[in-house]
Design a protein around this motif. Structure first.
Motif, PDB file in Angstrom:
ATOM      1  N   LEU A   1     -12.233  16.591  46.297  1.00 11.84           N
ATOM      2  CA  LEU A   1     -11.285  15.987  46.408  1.00 11.84           C
ATOM      3  C   LEU A   1     -10.747  14.805  46.910  1.00 11.84           C
ATOM      4  O   LEU A   1     -10.464  14.532  46.952  1.00 11.84           O
ATOM      5  CB  LEU A   1     -10.198  16.861  47.451  1.00 11.84           C
ATOM      6  N   LEU A   2     -11.860  14.189  48.138  1.00 13.33           N
ATOM      7  CA  LEU A   2     -11.489  12.633  48.466  1.00 13.33           C
ATOM      8  C   LEU A   2     -11.666  11.522  47.527  1.00 13.33           C
ATOM      9  O   LEU A   2     -11.180  10.597  47.686  1.00 13.33           O
ATOM     10  CB  LEU A   2     -12.287  12.535  49.668  1.00 13.33           C
TER      11      LEU A   2
ATOM     12  N   PHE B   1     -12.758  15.491  38.787  1.00 14.61           N
ATOM     13  CA  PHE B   1     -12.168  16.137  40.691  1.00 14.61           C
ATOM     14  C   PHE B   1     -13.127  16.848  40.816  1.00 14.61           C
ATOM     15  O   PHE B   1     -14.114  16.969  42.018  1.00 14.61           O
ATOM     16  CB  PHE B   1     -10.687  17.134  40.497  1.00 14.61           C
TER      17      PHE B   1
ATOM     18  N   TYR C   1      -8.240  15.631  33.371  1.00 13.19           N
ATOM     19  CA  TYR C   1      -8.262  14.687  35.318  1.00 13.19           C
ATOM     20  C   TYR C   1      -9.657  16.345  35.745  1.00 13.19           C
ATOM     21  O   TYR C   1      -9.822  15.623  36.960  1.00 13.19           O
ATOM     22  CB  TYR C   1      -6.597  15.047  35.849  1.00 13.19           C
TER      23      TYR C   1
ATOM     24  N   ALA D   1      -6.330   8.994  42.229  1.00 12.75           N
ATOM     25  CA  ALA D   1      -5.440   9.206  42.593  1.00 12.75           C
ATOM     26  C   ALA D   1      -3.996   7.300  43.074  1.00 12.75           C
ATOM     27  O   ALA D   1      -3.523   7.227  42.667  1.00 12.75           O
ATOM     28  CB  ALA D   1      -4.387  10.036  42.635  1.00 12.75           C
ATOM     29  N   ALA D   2      -4.650   7.242  44.649  1.00 16.98           N
ATOM     30  CA  ALA D   2      -4.426   5.817  44.657  1.00 16.98           C
ATOM     31  C   ALA D   2      -4.479   5.183  44.092  1.00 16.98           C
ATOM     32  O   ALA D   2      -3.377   3.994  44.392  1.00 16.98           O
ATOM     33  CB  ALA D   2      -4.754   5.376  46.325  1.00 16.98           C
TER      34      ALA D   2
ATOM     35  N   ARG E   1     -11.430   3.415  41.375  1.00 15.47           N
ATOM     36  CA  ARG E   1     -10.538   4.073  42.912  1.00 15.47           C
ATOM     37  C   ARG E   1      -9.977   2.883  43.564  1.00 15.47           C
ATOM     38  O   ARG E   1     -10.803   1.626  43.572  1.00 15.47           O
ATOM     39  CB  ARG E   1     -12.422   4.443  43.752  1.00 15.47           C
TER      40      ARG E   1
ATOM     41  N   MET F   1     -10.924  11.745  44.611  1.00 15.27           N
ATOM     42  CA  MET F   1      -9.433  12.586  43.444  1.00 15.27           C
ATOM     43  C   MET F   1      -8.809  11.647  44.291  1.00 15.27           C
ATOM     44  O   MET F   1      -7.796  10.909  43.218  1.00 15.27           O
ATOM     45  CB  MET F   1      -9.472  13.674  43.071  1.00 15.27           C
ATOM     46  N   LEU F   2      -7.883  11.464  45.515  1.00 16.32           N
ATOM     47  CA  LEU F   2      -7.146  11.551  45.931  1.00 16.32           C
ATOM     48  C   LEU F   2      -7.375   9.615  45.741  1.00 16.32           C
ATOM     49  O   LEU F   2      -6.525   8.690  46.000  1.00 16.32           O
ATOM     50  CB  LEU F   2      -7.508  11.109  47.922  1.00 16.32           C
ATOM     51  N   ASP F   3      -8.709   9.195  46.361  1.00 15.06           N
ATOM     52  CA  ASP F   3      -8.747   8.185  45.689  1.00 15.06           C
ATOM     53  C   ASP F   3      -8.885   7.564  44.453  1.00 15.06           C
ATOM     54  O   ASP F   3      -8.255   6.428  44.128  1.00 15.06           O
ATOM     55  CB  ASP F   3     -10.492   7.569  46.026  1.00 15.06           C
TER      56      ASP F   3
END
Length: 263
Positions: free
Chosen positions: A54-55, A49, A45, A61-62, A245, A57-59
């Protein structure tokens, strides 16, 4: 033909189903079972990253949350059915020697392979194997890469071909491992008539293996016999892709619906 399978401990499709398949046309000499640690998974992970920020990785994770909520139950049912079908056709999981390690590059893996003397190793793992491992089998170490190479390298080629609406390149590549990332000689591209509306990318990348097991067995026999010729991929574009993503998945779903309306 002597074979060895490398797979993850929690992947029954590979550990049980593909082991039975390998034993049906070769002498399955052993299985290397990877029991990854939490630290190894965190490192994977962290690498993603660093690659996407960050953005991104949030995508990622979503997308994981989306899969858990909307796809997991259907995916699990499909994998149970697929495993039952493989075991019904090829028999129960063969009783062979197993080596349990956390890393594919562990020195015990090297010793295990030297002892078993495989002609072919089938690597069904997320870890990159070092040369000291992949160079041991006489005919090579192979992966069934979930994507058409060289255009869709890395672990989620089927997802990205769908996301890019490059539907003719949704499939699987049989390639021999070299020192790069999915850059070795290609010994075949395999496809099936997938249904992106009803099948998740996880099912698609497993089903393209399941639907082509007969052809793959023939190809491995040809490789062992020395009659298989690699596919010429010179001049084709090459791309390395990351984790799925959610934003790209939702965009692909919208494009699919638009195409259905206009089609």
């Amino acid at each position: 033909m002597r074979t060895v399978l490398i797979c993850h401990a929690d992947d029954a499709f590979d550990r049980r189903g593909l082991a039975s398949w390998l034993a049906s046309f070769s002498t399955l000499a052993g299985v290397v079972v990877l029991e990854e640690t939490g630290a190894q998974k965190r490192q994977r992970y962290l690498r993603e990253f660093r690659r996407v920020g960050l953005l991104g990785m949030l995508d990622v994770a979503a997308m994981r949350v989306y899969q858990r909520i909307f796809q997991r139950r259907a995916d699990q049912a499909w994998f149970r059915h697929a495993l039952a079908a493989m075991e019904a056709r090829y028999g129960p999981t063969p009783e062979v020697r197993e080596l349990h390690v956390a890393r594919g590059g562990d020195r015990r893996v090297v010793a295990f392979l030297h002892e078993l003397r495989p002609d072919i190793v089938l690597a069904r793992c997320k870890q990159l194997l070092p040369r000291k491992v992949f160079s041991i089998p006489r005919d090579g170490t192979f992966v069934m890469h979930p994507g058409i190479c060289p255009e869709y390298r890395n672990a989620h080629g089927c997802f990205w071909a769908i996301a890019e609406r490059d539907l003719g390149r949704v499939g699987m590549t049989l390639l021999r491992i070299d020192a790069g990332i999915d850059t070795g000689p290609v010994f075949g591209h395999y496809r099936y008539d997938f249904d992106e509306r009803r099948e998740s990318h996880a099912v698609i990348q497993a089903r393209v293996v399941l639907e082509n097991l007969d052809a793959l067995a023939v190809r491995f026999a040809q490789i062992h016999a020395g009659t298989a010729t690699p596919v010429d991929t010179a001049g084709r574009r090459s791309g390395e892709w990351g984790q799925p993503r959610l934003s790209r998945h939702l965009r692909a779903r919208r494009a699919m619906r638009v195409a259905e309306v206009n089609g």
